[in-house]
Design an enzyme around this catalytic site. Structure first.
Site, PDB file in Angstrom:
ATOM      1  N   SER A 253       0.821  -1.215   0.000  1.00 35.27           N
ATOM      2  CA  SER A 253       0.000   0.000   0.000  1.00 35.27           C
ATOM      3  C   SER A 253       0.854   1.264   0.000  1.00 35.27           C
ATOM      4  O   SER A 253       1.802   1.384   0.775  1.00 35.27           O
ATOM      5  CB  SER A 253      -0.882  -0.022   1.246  1.00 35.27           C
TER       6      SER A 253
ATOM      7  N   GLY B  59      -4.233   3.853   1.524  1.00 36.30           N
ATOM      8  CA  GLY B  59      -5.218   3.773   2.602  1.00 36.30           C
ATOM      9  C   GLY B  59      -6.436   4.648   2.351  1.00 36.30           C
ATOM     10  O   GLY B  59      -6.314   5.805   1.948  1.00 36.30           O
TER      11      GLY B  59
ATOM     12  N   TYR C  97      -1.362   4.344  13.931  1.00 31.34           N
ATOM     13  CA  TYR C  97      -2.738   4.632  13.526  1.00 31.34           C
ATOM     14  C   TYR C  97      -3.699   4.085  14.595  1.00 31.34           C
ATOM     15  O   TYR C  97      -3.290   3.402  15.540  1.00 31.34           O
ATOM     16  CB  TYR C  97      -3.029   4.024  12.150  1.00 31.34           C
TER      17      TYR C  97
ATOM     18  N   ARG D 191       1.188   3.258  26.314  1.00 29.64           N
ATOM     19  CA  ARG D 191       1.584   4.661  26.203  1.00 29.64           C
ATOM     20  C   ARG D 191       0.481   5.509  25.567  1.00 29.64           C
ATOM     21  O   ARG D 191       0.391   6.695  25.808  1.00 29.64           O
ATOM     22  CB  ARG D 191       2.910   4.823  25.442  1.00 29.64           C
TER      23      ARG D 191
ATOM     24  N   LYS E 211      24.726   4.528   0.315  1.00 23.96           N
ATOM     25  CA  LYS E 211      24.136   4.856  -0.985  1.00 23.96           C
ATOM     26  C   LYS E 211      24.512   3.813  -2.035  1.00 23.96           C
ATOM     27  O   LYS E 211      24.557   4.107  -3.236  1.00 23.96           O
ATOM     28  CB  LYS E 211      24.579   6.246  -1.439  1.00 23.96           C
TER      29      LYS E 211
END
Ligand code: FAD
Ligand code: NAP
Ligand code: SF4
Length: 678
Positions: free
Chosen positions: A29, A63, A170, A179, A426
């Site tokens: 996604s 999403g 989320y 928490r 890199k």
């Protein structure tokens, strides 16, 4: 059926009972920004259909929030919205009826950019714009009902399934940990109660969509932050959502607010799949793994180790929509590999909702706008400079049917990418050069290396048009003592053509200044190539998996024995303009190595004593052995001016066109657009 000779595991179908996936690769996604753009769903349909034709087994969309408080942009709760989504599912199934497409349901919870955002408790996330409202019992019931209704609408819209994201900070994940879940009712307290919301969402979604519909749950497999989930809690949750009716569990790593890089180019390939493997051993349903799996050989190895049943490749599908087809046919050397730079994808997503594309493939998400159609007027073209812009132009133009000769003064293609690839972290830039080397050969482009081109040579060869991609010359600031032997240009420093002393001042803290600081302060193996080093540098404990996956001990970055100063004239924080999703990791790494960053520097002179400056008005001497100049770049346009003077038709692209704020994203994009039009 005979196994695929190149990647036998990758191309073994996966039976799910009521349906089957044709191979083990799914497109993960990604929010593209098209969801909210004008004609966005038409463009999304073309974008996904191209990936379906490219051979991927299953696609997960970006999403979609189940309700207004859960996010922003395109929802799916009305029949008009269903019709929009139908365009996408129809296009994918028309492209290949065997490809499955599932819609991700994303409720952003406390990090939704929405003043009405909701969460289990009113705990504001470090990265969120708003403090969430604590849900009451009725509010929780509404959220669950909205998940179920959204899934049912997805089925009506023609999707083959849904993925519920239960990770990353989320909504669902904030129920899971103390928490962010400080409730004392039946939705908080013990882990049984904290996971109840996730399990209830799955149960109700399954009830809403029936048995013959793919249901994937994205589980937080390692939160990468202190106070995250414990390992036994993750197993307990996975087994509970399995019992509640999921078909597949997808493992996700890291909350967005965590300070551990999980997808950047400095992360080793497939670094996290072992975590998936451990969870897989405790489950019956198939499991998906992800993160920095960018080539089929990496994916096949992950499956061979038994780490997962399916491999998610998200950004690699932006970089090359045909990745899976090329792997299937044994043409992996033709893959345009995702280099995990984030510059045109995640930096856009998190940098203010801009549309996503790809640095190495500007067509990504522009499938209806930027096309490389066969030319009706083949031309004889010269391209001067085989840096990223010249390479991109030459290959697209040749693909369209033009006859292309590509020149470079150097003995290898790549331009400045030949410098970038030498910076620890890199290494992926090598893949871009491999891709272009192969594409040049396949397209029959005449490559002339070791050839410094001038106007006379071009005139003698009678080209129809010339494309000047000669790049840049490093800026050499006009400072007293700039010719002192201790002054080194960044090219010489990177190529090892000039010795770098023990005490170093880097003049200029842009992208190149940071890369040079990385190079000279680095010691030992590159963390991007060595998982143990990576884990040590970022405080991850892959083996014991303590709560959250992090050790809590101050991470250790191996460092050279140099004293390094990274300087800039501007008074703003050093490194502020680096990539949105990667800059923080570079700043953190250098700080842990003891690199001293100084803003507000006025350079006065360089002499045997070192670099004399004024810092915020006060005189300061940096007693250094080397001053490495990384003070930006100027365009190299001499050839272009000569050509115009001789009346020849010449185009300018890349750094030669404009050096200020140039990066490879802009250079390649400009080149591809010219090549599409010429
Ligand atoms: P160049 O890459 O400069 O290529 C120009 C080519 O033209 C050279 O090969 C040169 O030999 C050739 N040439 C010049 N004159 C002639 C002539 N007369 N005849 C024949 N050949 C000639 N960008 C990013 O987006 N992301 C990064 O992470 C990143 N990292 C970097 C790290 C380093 C250390 C450096 C140095 C650069 C980095 N860049 C990065 C910048 C990026 O490499 C440049 O933006 C890009 O290379 C510009 O491409 P170009 O084709 O315009 O020019
Ligand atoms: P840059 O980002 O423009 O930085 C140039 C630096 O030089 C700045 O710190 C600037 O800041 C300083 N400078 C400018 N003029 C100066 C002068 N006359 N005297 C002294 N200092 C001066 O350019 P770059 O570092 O050369 O990088 C080139 C391009 O490559 C950039 O656009 C960058 O995006 C790209 N790149 C990207 C990455 C990446 O990871 N994404 C990595 C490397 C390169 P002050 O004026 O404040 O001193
Ligand atoms: Fe990969 Fe960079 Fe393209 Fe994003 S922009 S898909 S990270 S190559």
């Amino acid at each position: 059926m005979n196994p695929n000779p190149h990647y036998p595991l990758l191309f073994t179908p996966l039976e799910l009972g009521f349906t089957r996936l044709k191979n083990r690769v799914l497109m993960g996604s990604m929010h593209t920004g098209l969801e909210e753009a004008e004609n966005g769903f038409e463009r999304l349909a073309a974008y996904f259909a191209e990936r379906a034709r490219g051979g991927v087994g299953m696609i997960i969309t970006g999403g979609i929030p189940p309700n207004a408080e859960g996010g922003y942009g395109a929802k799916l709760s009305t029949s008009a919205e269903t019709a929009q989504h139908r365009r996408v599912t129809d296009a994918v199934h028309a492209a290949d009826p065997d490809v499955k497409i599932c819609m991700q349901i994303l409720h952003m919870g406390a990090i939704a950019p929405n003043p009405d955002c909701v969460a289990p408790s009113a705990v504001k996330s470090r990265i969120a714009p708003f403090k969430p409202r604590e849900l009451d019992a009725a509010g929780i019931e509404k959220q669950i009902a909205d998940f179920a209704a959204c899934a049912a609408m997805a089925k009506l819209a023609g999707y083959d399934g849904v993925e519920i994201i239960g990770s990353a900070g989320y909504l669902i994940s904030t129920f899971l940990v103390e928490r962010t879940n400080q409730r004392t009712d039946e939705w908080g307290g013990s882990f049984d109660k904290r996971m109840r919301f996730a399990v209830e969402v799955v149960r109700r979604v399954r009830a809403a969509v029936g048995a013959d519909f793919i249901l994937i749950f994205r589980i937080p497999a390692m939160d990468m932050l202190e106070g995250g989930m414990a390992r036994d809690e993750i197993v307990q949750l996975a087994q509970a959502v399995e019992a509640a009716g999921v078909n597949i569990i997808s493992t996700h790593f890291c909350w967005h607010e965590a300070t551990v890089p999980t997808v950047a180019t400095l992360v080793p390939r497939a670094a996290f799949t072992g975590v998936t493997g451990r969870l897989r051993a405790a489950l019956h349903v198939p499991v998906i793994t992800s993160n920095r799996i960018n080539m089929p050989s990496v994916a096949e190895a992950v499956l061979a180790r038994g780490d997962a049943d399916l491999v998610s490749m998200a950004r690699p599908m932006l970089a090359d929509p045909e990745l899976v087809r090329k792997a299937e046919q044994g043409r992996e050397d033709e893959i345009n590999t995702c280099i995990a730079c984030n510059q045109a994808c995640l930096d856009h997503t998190f940098g203010g909702n801009k549309q996503v594309s790809c640095l190495v493939n500007p067509r990504a998400c522009n499938e209806t706008l930027l096309n490389y159609l066969p030319t009706t007027q083949p031309k004889k073209l010269a391209v001067i400079g085989a840096g990223p812009s010249g390479l991109a132009f030459a290959t697209v133009a040749a693909k369209r049917g033009h006859r292309v000769t590509l020149f470079d003064a150097a003995d290898a293609i790549g331009g400045q990418f030949n410098l970038a690839r030498r910076i620890p972290g890199k290494e992926e830039f090598n893949e871009t050069l491999r891709y272009y080397t192969r594409t040049i050969a396949l397209l029959g482009i005449e490559l002339r290396l070791n050839t410094r081109v001038d106007a006379a040579l071009l005139k003698s060869m009678a080209f129809d048009e010339v494309v000047v991609a000669t790049g840049i010359a490093p800026r050499r600031p006009d400072i007293e003592g700039i010719d002192h032997p201790k002054v080194i240009g960044y090219i010489d420093a990177i190529l090892g053509r000039a010795p770098v002393g023990k005490r170093v001042a880097i003049m200029g803290a842009g992208g190149i200044g940071f890369d040079v600081a990385e190079l000279v302060s680095h010691a030992g193996p590159s963390a991007a190539l060595d998982r143990a080093t990576f884990a040590r540098e970022w405080g991850i404990d892959f083996e014991n998996h303590p709560r959250g996956g992090v050790t809590g001990v101050q991470p250790q970055a191996a460092k050279s024995d140099r004293t390094v100063y990274l300087l800039q004239r501007k008074s703003e924080a050093v490194g502020r303009n680096l990539g949105r999703t990667t800059g923080w990791a570079h700043r953190m790494t250098l700080a842990r190595r003891g690199v001293q960053m100084q803003a507000g520097v006025e350079y006065l002179r360089i002499d045997d004593a070192g670099l004399h400056t004024r810092v915020n008005g006060e005189p300061r001497l940096f007693e250094v052995d080397s001053v490495i100049v990384c003070a930006g770049q100027l365009p190299l346009r001499v050839l272009h001016e000569e050509l115009l003077a001789q009346g020849m038709q010449a185009h300018l692209i890349g750094g030669a066109f404009e050096a200020a704020e140039l990066d490879a994203k802009r250079a390649i994009d400009q080149a591809c657009r010219l090549a599409a039009a010429i």
